[in-house]
Design a protein around this motif. Sequence first.
Motif, PDB file in Angstrom:
ATOM      1  N   SER A 191       0.841  -1.202   0.000  1.00  0.00           N
ATOM      2  CA  SER A 191       0.000   0.000   0.000  1.00  0.00           C
ATOM      3  C   SER A 191       0.869   1.241   0.000  1.00  0.00           C
ATOM      4  N   GLU A 192       0.539   2.161  -0.867  1.00  0.00           N
ATOM      5  CA  GLU A 192       1.288   3.422  -0.927  1.00  0.00           C
ATOM      6  C   GLU A 192       0.494   4.482  -0.184  1.00  0.00           C
ATOM      7  N   GLN A 193       1.091   5.029   0.850  1.00  0.00           N
ATOM      8  CA  GLN A 193       0.371   5.965   1.716  1.00  0.00           C
ATOM      9  C   GLN A 193       0.748   7.411   1.393  1.00  0.00           C
ATOM     10  N   LYS A 318      -4.467   6.062  -1.244  1.00  0.00           N
ATOM     11  CA  LYS A 318      -3.666   4.955  -0.720  1.00  0.00           C
ATOM     12  C   LYS A 318      -3.801   3.813  -1.722  1.00  0.00           C
ATOM     13  N   HIS A 319      -2.885   3.791  -2.688  1.00  0.00           N
ATOM     14  CA  HIS A 319      -2.977   2.764  -3.726  1.00  0.00           C
ATOM     15  C   HIS A 319      -2.772   1.380  -3.130  1.00  0.00           C
ATOM     16  N   ASN A 320      -3.656   0.479  -3.517  1.00  0.00           N
ATOM     17  CA  ASN A 320      -3.615  -0.879  -2.984  1.00  0.00           C
ATOM     18  C   ASN A 320      -3.133  -1.817  -4.097  1.00  0.00           C
ATOM     19  N   ASN A 432      -1.055   4.079 -16.710  1.00  0.00           N
ATOM     20  CA  ASN A 432      -2.199   4.952 -16.914  1.00  0.00           C
ATOM     21  C   ASN A 432      -2.679   5.373 -15.540  1.00  0.00           C
ATOM     22  N   ARG A 433      -2.417   6.634 -15.221  1.00  0.00           N
ATOM     23  CA  ARG A 433      -2.695   7.105 -13.871  1.00  0.00           C
ATOM     24  C   ARG A 433      -4.184   7.353 -13.627  1.00  0.00           C
ATOM     25  N   THR A 434      -4.964   7.332 -14.674  1.00  0.00           N
ATOM     26  CA  THR A 434      -6.372   7.689 -14.486  1.00  0.00           C
ATOM     27  C   THR A 434      -7.248   6.479 -14.229  1.00  0.00           C
TER      28      THR A 434
HETATM   29 MG    MG Z   1       0.924   3.725  -7.244  1.00  0.00          MG
END
Ligand code: MG
Length: 696
Positions: A191-193, A318-320, A432-434
């Motif tokens: 996870s990116e916080q 918070k990317h999972n 693709n960030r979207t």
């Molecule tokens: Mg990420």
Amino acid sequence: MSNVSEIFGTLVFNDHVMKERLPSETYKTLEKTIKEGKPLDLEVANVVAHVMKEWAIENGATHYSHWFQPLSGITSEKHDSFLTPVGDGTAIMTFSGKELIQGEPDASSFPNGGLRATFEARGYTAWDPTSQAFIKDEVLCIPTAFCSYTGEALDKKTPLLRSMRAIDTQAQRVLKFFGEDGHQVIATVGSEQEYFLISEKDYARRQDLMMTGRTLFGAPPSKGQELDEHYFGAIRPTVNEFMKELDDDLWKLGVTAKTKHNEVAPAQHELAPIFTNANRAVDENLLTMEKMRLDASHYGLTCLQHEKPFEGINGSGKHNNWSLSYDNVNLLDPGDDPIDNLRFLVFLACVIEAVDEYQELLRMSVASAGNDHRLGADEAPPAIVSIFLGDELGAIVEALINGDEYHSAEAISMDLGVAVLPQFLKDNTDRNRTSPFAFTGNKFEFRMPGAAVNLSDCNMILNTAVAKSLKDFADACEGLEGAEFEKAAIAYVRQLLADHQRIIFNGNGYSEEWEKEAEARGLANNRNTAEALPCFVSQKSIDLFEEFGILSESEVRSRYEVKLEKYTKLLNIEARVMIRMARRTYLPAISKYMRDIAETITSVKEAIPSSNMDEHEKLLARLVKGSNAVATRIRTLIEEHDAAEAITDHQQQAYAYADKVIPAMDALRAEVDALECIVENDYWPVPTYNDILFYN
Ligand code: MG
Ligand code: ADP
């Protein structure tokens, strides 16, 4: 600087410590419990508890605590000391197996959504040996599940653990067809916080930040993030010191903090750990969030973990990152030739099916009053769930659906034209960030979760939904082997991909056209929490959770109630804080400025009757008009808020907050923010976005 390998995991009762200190029989039994979920008998627990206590005391612990995650989503702990008086005025330190495996906290004050009457206040905590005990502030923390007397889950961890079991069972059934059975399959999460750091002094001067974690007022700063100067920029010295302490603390706790950098918005940062099993990843994330808040205070900073602390400035997510693996085999790794990798295609197709079938549940799992400000804005994925596969995998899937032959585009090597630089292999999965759910090479990245959320819910849903797809596949192929199985499996994958093609979208998720197209494709678009929650209690959802023994119908209903309640309670607080601030902080300040301008006009005219005071008069008129508008909008907000509070049906009440109260809050904010831009700085009673976001 500390030596990472020396301090790493020193405060964790990890496998290494267990192997070293436990009698080998005890270690083996415990390992069985951890890997196979075999119950642990009291005798073994007594041995483990004793060794754990000795280790904890050596490392400075005086207390122990069952550490758990009630439905509020944050962690809870109650500290008990190891102290036992022996009757002669002295005391010894004891810790029994029973105290290790079970606790009985008074559960009456935790949210339960009506699951447990308050007179039956007992709740039980049960040791989760699949996570790790650790020492925090001289307390031995034991990760536990939390349930009621009748065994109903009262926490976030229990259903997640149940879902880990479900996906393991079904994935193992599938792997059997490929001759790879007998390995435990684990859902992995990294996870990116994201978070903001602001000065403690500014924080303390803003009621809204202190009470709700976000600014309820505030005009845009003179500069935002348009210069893109903050992203990956050099880190401020104080922030750098904070990050170093945080890393040290986390490393000691065995959290693999790996990447840290500045984020897009001013004062925004990110920390990413190395992935681990989903259950531990959630525990680690919660620990990380706690340490961030604590360590920030050592540097005069406050860490904001709200999804949208500042209007008009990027929020925090918070990317999972999620995948499935056994031993060191990642089941979502396509290998060199994805088209030939049938196992990969089966798992891929099952994930696609699961995300399409249960898109609304996934959306629901990240719904909160805070995240509503993120999803659908131009910075975070939209509230519509879709999957990004990238060019190569997208082409493979299309070829499979159409029955075409696929010719690999081949990994494209990238020559930088400078001989000393190595040649890169271009990542085939162009980022693709979207996209809310993106394939990123060997895992999926679910980007909808907000910074504040407990990731248990979304992983529980993801695991369960994928377990269902895997089960259906295994059922359909039952009894087949060899070429026959392969043929059936390819046909099955084709069918799944064709049936669920609508969820695949490789374009720009921020565009308006996508919203229209998604609607035409029949994808759900639940814009806010009030709209997103009802699917949780739909028959389809209850059936899914019951089929895999994840949640009973009453557990689902109670969770839904808790979520609704949390949403309306939060908005209730926000509305109250707004009304109070507008009346007691902003209006008096505006009046004071108005009076001073009026006095200036009068006294100047008295001194020189012929003076032209047009501009002052215009300003005064604007201030009068503005403060009247603020007063009117306060009244409207009070009316809408009272009306919403009076509604007894909780779902209807949530709709009223979303559709009536929030617009009234926005309207009030707009008036105050407009005045902020014309009232002289010294009169303005709180720090502005300029002050808060740009500091040294
Ligand atoms: Mg990420
Ligand atoms: P980005 O910012 O480009 O999304 P990062 O490197 O910051 O990428 O984060 C990627 C995250 O994905 C890390 O936490 C990493 O540990 C995690 N990750 C990598 N492989 C897996 C996997 N197989 N399962 C789960 N998470 C993974």
